[in-house]
Design a protein around this motif. Structure first.
Motif: not given
Length: 348
Positions: A207, A209-213, A217, A263, A267
């Motif tokens: 988790d 990089l979970t908060r990285l929008p 990236s 990353h 998504k």
């Protein structure tokens, strides 16, 4: 390739393979222009340098994707079919190595015999792009060792920070700041490419990089890629021979760009109507990788019934036209091989 219960996850993985493969084409088609930088206009060099800089993440993407899909499994009940996994790569490697040796021998007038071609393949890659396949086999051999490491990294953020910190320092930082002591400590190959496999697994499963929008990236990717472009331009302007230091897959700029790209790609969500086509195209990327250098030569020679007047095009148009044409032809040829029963075991 069969659809799994999590189609979103599979879709991004399939998209990642296709993106990475096209990037490899851009690298190999840009390379001759890049290497000829002393004999061409600056604008042509900068275009080739720019496209190569963007595509440099492609090979790390392949490695990280493999790690994301293969690692994190319990190996306590067996070795998980390591031999069969190795054979799935080794048999196509032998087949395509023979074809490449035959192709080279045809133009040099040397005799063509399968035992000699296999003997050459046993010694190492018969074509420069095949190094990645040998490396992949090596990592597969290490999978039973990497599996518990991947689980341990996921269980402890402190251990993960330590591991990736040492891996980055040994493999990436030393590219620009060599330290002889690292060599004496015998750390120079500290998990090397397996580190990319573990990194891909960790990016997907943790988790961190979970908060990285996704725009974050994208920004990191753009900045790291720009660094690759500028460093490569600078190094080559000071060198009498082509300098690929900034392009090395473990250079800090390429490594960071690859993490950001991976990353972002994770998504990706493919619309349901495209899931099966994307999955099928992804399933034939392996033979595309094996054959693409041969196809490039054949397209240039007009062997597929069409010609590209590359000399009359701008550098950007020439690189993209040849890349797209090669990709399309390779995908078509790879798809045709699937008509033959069990062909995947031989051609990949």
């Amino acid at each position: 390739m069969t659809l799994q219960k999590d189609p979103g996850r599979l879709a991004w993985a399939d998209a990642c393979r296709l993106i990475a493969m096209f990037g490899v084409l851009l690298i190999h088609i840009s390379a001759p222009i890049f290497y000829d930088f002393r004999n061409i206009e600056l604008n042509s060099f900068l275009v080739a340098n720019g496209l190569d800089s963007i595509a440099r993440v492609s090979v790390p993407l392949f490695a990280m994707l493999s790690g994301a899909l293969l690692l994190g499994r319990d190996m306590s009940k067996g070795l998980g079919g390591i031999v069969s996994r190795i054979l799935k790569v080794a048999i196509p490697l032998a087949f395509w190595s023979v074809l490449h040796v035959f192709w080279i021998n045809y133009w040099t007038g040397k005799p063509m015999d399968i035992p000699n071609a296999l003997a050459q393949a046993w010694q190492g890659p018969v074509m420069y792009h095949l190094w990645f396949v040998y490396m992949t086999i090596g990592v597969y051999i290490l999978l039973p060792i990497l599996q518990p490491i991947s689980v341990a990294l996921l269980a402890s953020k402190r251990l993960a920070a330590y591991f990736f910190g040492v891996w980055f320092a040994v493999n990436a930082v030393t590219i620009y700041f060599p330290a002889n002591i690292v060599t004496h400590l015998t750390l120079t190959s500290f998990l090397n490419w397996p580190g990319y496999f573990l990194l891909g697994f960790y990016i997907i499963r943790s988790d961190v990089l979970t908060r990285l929008p996704i725009w974050g990236s994208a920004l990191v990717f753009c900045l790291a890629t720009l660094a690759t472009f500028l460093l490569s331009w600078r190094f080559n302007s000071l060198s009498a021979v082509p300098d690929e230091t900034a392009f090395l897959y473990f250079s800090p700029n390429v490594l960071i760009a690859a993490c950001a790209a991976f990353h972002m790609i994770s998504k990706i969500r493919v619309t349901p109507i495209l899931l099966r086509p994307v999955a099928f195209l992804s399933s034939i990327v392996f033979p595309v990788y094996f054959m693409h250098l041969l196809v490039i030569d054949l397209i240039k020679a007009g062997m597929f019934g069409f010609t590209l007047n590359l000399a009359s095009m701008s550098t950007f148009t020439a690189i993209f036209s040849l890349s797209l044409s090669t990709f399309a032809v390779c995908l078509l040829l790879a798809a045709l091989t699937r008509v033959i029963p069990y062909s995947a075991k031989l051609v990949g």
